[in-house]
Design a protein around this motif. Structure first.
Motif, short mmCIF file in Angstrom:
data_model
loop_
_atom_site.label_atom_id
_atom_site.label_comp_id
_atom_site.label_asym_id
_atom_site.label_seq_id
_atom_site.Cartn_x
_atom_site.Cartn_y
_atom_site.Cartn_z
N VAL A 295 -4.13 0.91 14.68
CA VAL A 295 -5.32 1.77 14.78
C VAL A 295 -5.64 1.93 16.26
O VAL A 295 -5.95 0.96 16.95
CB VAL A 295 -6.51 1.17 14.01
N PHE B 100 -12.53 2.86 7.10
CA PHE B 100 -11.11 2.66 6.81
C PHE B 100 -10.91 1.75 5.62
O PHE B 100 -11.62 0.75 5.47
CB PHE B 100 -10.41 2.04 8.03
N THR C 198 0.19 -1.08 10.47
CA THR C 198 -0.57 0.09 10.92
C THR C 198 -1.24 -0.23 12.24
O THR C 198 -1.89 -1.28 12.36
CB THR C 198 -1.65 0.48 9.88
N LYS D 248 -2.90 5.35 13.32
CA LYS D 248 -4.13 6.09 12.99
C LYS D 248 -4.99 6.20 14.25
O LYS D 248 -5.14 5.21 14.98
CB LYS D 248 -4.92 5.36 11.90
N PHE E 184 -5.89 3.25 6.03
CA PHE E 184 -6.04 4.71 6.12
C PHE E 184 -7.52 5.09 6.00
O PHE E 184 -8.32 4.32 5.49
CB PHE E 184 -5.20 5.45 5.07
N LYS E 185 -7.83 6.28 6.51
CA LYS E 185 -9.23 6.71 6.53
C LYS E 185 -9.73 6.89 5.10
O LYS E 185 -8.98 7.32 4.21
CB LYS E 185 -9.34 8.06 7.24
N ASP F 123 0.59 7.70 3.15
CA ASP F 123 -0.16 6.44 3.04
C ASP F 123 0.09 5.76 1.69
O ASP F 123 0.22 4.54 1.61
CB ASP F 123 -1.67 6.70 3.22
#
Length: 558
Positions: free
Chosen positions: A377, A362, A375, A202, A220-221, A322
């Protein structure tokens, strides 16, 4: 008498067909491939330069990744397109070594060019190149060192060295140790699973590279949210997670239904039925005991407020990728109905929280039971910089994955290329006939890697190559792992300095480059039919006219 002896003219191809054949055509194809090699030549190695590519849509890409540059160049020459294909195949198969493969193929052809001009038949060259390639690959396998059988901590350290070697030639090379550990942790998290999409990357503009972090789970956003979202709790410990693929909002009927009512009070019962349907769905979600509800489709304002009143967190319109990663990590299953939700289909994680990262919020799920996902970032100043950092990390992830599966490594920094070159030169002396020259030229072409590493770093390539040849010529074999030392401009033991790359990268590069060179050498005629191109254009135009030329549907008659 003379007229009867004249041969009638045979027209075989359409008028306007452009045919070029013979030696001139082969030399032209070789020149085109050499020109492509020259474009990416300067991007090789830790001191490689970047290319700024500006396309017709106005988007700007800054990269020194061979495959990315080749894709964006939009090459039209038919023979040079083969080099684009091998760069793509190297990228998808191994992830790194894309510049190497293009450079090697171009150099093999460059070495073959004088022989072709002197009248050597290309099949002789192809035969010798294939033999040399087989010998080279066998030598790489012989020189490769296995990293198998080490403890987990040792193996992690060795894999980080491989990732650092890959990252050293990228834009984020300055922070290679920081990112190498992050990449190894991410690859170790997904275990033996082959799916690369389990590692999410991300991008959040702002901050510096050191602000990047790894989430041992999914992040995830924050998705689009309705009123009532702010009242929902933003942190849970060991929550149950419900994953849905349905809409939780009042929808107007899609079909043009017509209902005739004799009594106005019946209208209210229809409205109530719609509300009861959505409330029934929401009640079932709450009864399931889930504290976090995620859906791929919209969760409306009514549902958001309903969940907020019951201390449940919800997010709608979550990207499919996601949602699948949450399902893999938390151990849940995506449901297409809210009926009969049992505990087995719910996922769980140790901590769920919503966190501010830069200018974005997030949703982060960490400490997942199956733990088969991670993930990264990424933070950084400019958008182009973060894009390039993502491409660099993709290469490093691929390399580490390959090293985990095929756990053999070879010294980098041009060491392995020099050793194979020396071996082939020695081997060629045992062969009688012309193929001695051809295998020798193949060996010389392999030296392009250390030579280009020196040129890109601003060192004297001739001087460094002479030192390397001397080291590799030692009978004891102790000089086999010596390569270019980018920091001092001399030579050093690449293996001792942990400049490693997986053997599979080198094997794949030599294989693909030789195949491409042999393919281009085997082409002796190019037939280009401009008529067919224009015919295709006309056909496309006619289709466009056929579709749009008539009156549009619903347009008023004049």
């Amino acid at each position: 008498m003379a007229s009867s002896m004249m041969q009638p003219q045979i027209i075989l191809l359409k008028e306007g067909t452009d045919t070029s054949q013979g030696k001139a055509q082969l030399v032209s194809n070789i020149n085109a491939c050499t020109a492509v090699g020259d474009v990416v030549r300067t991007t090789l190695g830790p001191r490689g330069m970047d290319k700024l590519i500006h396309d017709d849509k106005g988007s700007v890409t800054i990269s020194n990744d061979g495959a990315t540059i080749m894709k964006l160049l939009d090459i039209v020459h038919p023979a040079a397109k083969i080099l684009v294909d091998i760069a793509k195949s190297q990228d998808s198969e191994v992830g790194d070594g894309t510049t190497t493969v293009v450079l090697l193929a171009a150099e093999f052809l460059k070495e073959a060019k004088p022989f072709i001009e002197d009248g050597v038949h290309s099949q002789n060259l192809i035969r010798s190149y294939r033999t040399a390639s087989t010998l080279a690959i066998a030598k790489v396998k012989e020189l490769a060192v296995s990293i198998e059988g080490k403890s987990v901590e040792e193996k992690k350290g060795l894999l980080a060295k491989c990732a650092a070697t890959t990252l050293s030639s990228k834009l984020i090379g300055g922070e290679k140790e920081f990112f190498a550990t992050m990449v190894v942790d991410a690859v170790m998290a997904i275990g033996n699973d082959d799916r690369l999409n389990l590692i999410g990357i991300k991008k959040v503009p702002g901050g510096n590279m050191r602000d990047s972090f790894l989430v041992d789970g999914v992040a995830f956003k924050k998705t689009f949210s309705y009123a009532g979202f702010e009242q929902q709790p933003k942190k849970f410990l060991n929550p149950k997670i419900l994953l849905l693929n349905i809409e939780l909002e009042l929808k107007s009927e899609k079909e043009n239904a017509e209902i005739r009512l004799s009594d106005p009070s019946q209208y209210q019962s229809i409205v109530d039925a719609e509300w009861n349907i959505i409330y029934d769905k929401l009640d079932k979600c709450v009864e399931s005991g889930a504290k976090v509800v995620l859906s791929r489709l919209a969760i409306g304002d009514l549902a958001t407020q309903y969940f907020a009143d019951r201390d449940i967190f919800c997010a709608g319109r979550v990207a499919e990728e996601d949602l699948n990663r949450v399902a893999a990590a938390a151990g849940g299953t995506v449901q297409t109905s809210v009926n009969n939700i049992i505990d087995e289909v719910l996922g769980t994680c140790e901590i769920f929280e919503e966190k501010q990262v830069g200018g974005e919020r997030f949703n982060i799920f960490s400490g997942c039971p199956s733990g088969r996902t991670a993930t990264i970032v990424l933070r950084g100043g400019a958008d182009q910089f973060i894009e390039e950092a993502e491409r660099s990390l993709h290469d490093a992830i691929m390399i580490v994955r390959r090293a985990v599966k095929n756990s053999t490594v070879v010294p980098g920094g041009g060491a392995i290329d020099m050793e194979i070159s020396k071996y082939l030169r020695q081997h060629s002396r045992t062969i009688a006939g012309k193929s001695q020259l051809f295998i020798n030229s193949y060996a010389k072409a392999l030296e392009v890697i250390p030579r280009q590493l020196c040129d890109n770093a601003g060192f004297d390539a001739t001087d460094v190559l002479n030192k390397l040849r001397q080291k590799h010529a030692m009978q004891s074999g102790e000089g086999a792992s010596y390569g270019v030392d980018i920091n001092t401009g001399g030579i050093s033991d690449s293996f001792a300095n942990f400049v490693w790359e997986p053997a599979v990268v080198k094997i794949n590069a030599i294989n693909a480059a030789t195949e491409a060179a042999c393919l281009i050498l085997s082409v002796d005629e190019t037939v280009k039919n401009p008529k067919s191109e224009s015919a295709q254009g006309d056909a496309a135009g006619a289709m466009g006219r056929g579709r749009g030329g008539g009156r549009g549907r619903g347009m008023r008659r004049r």
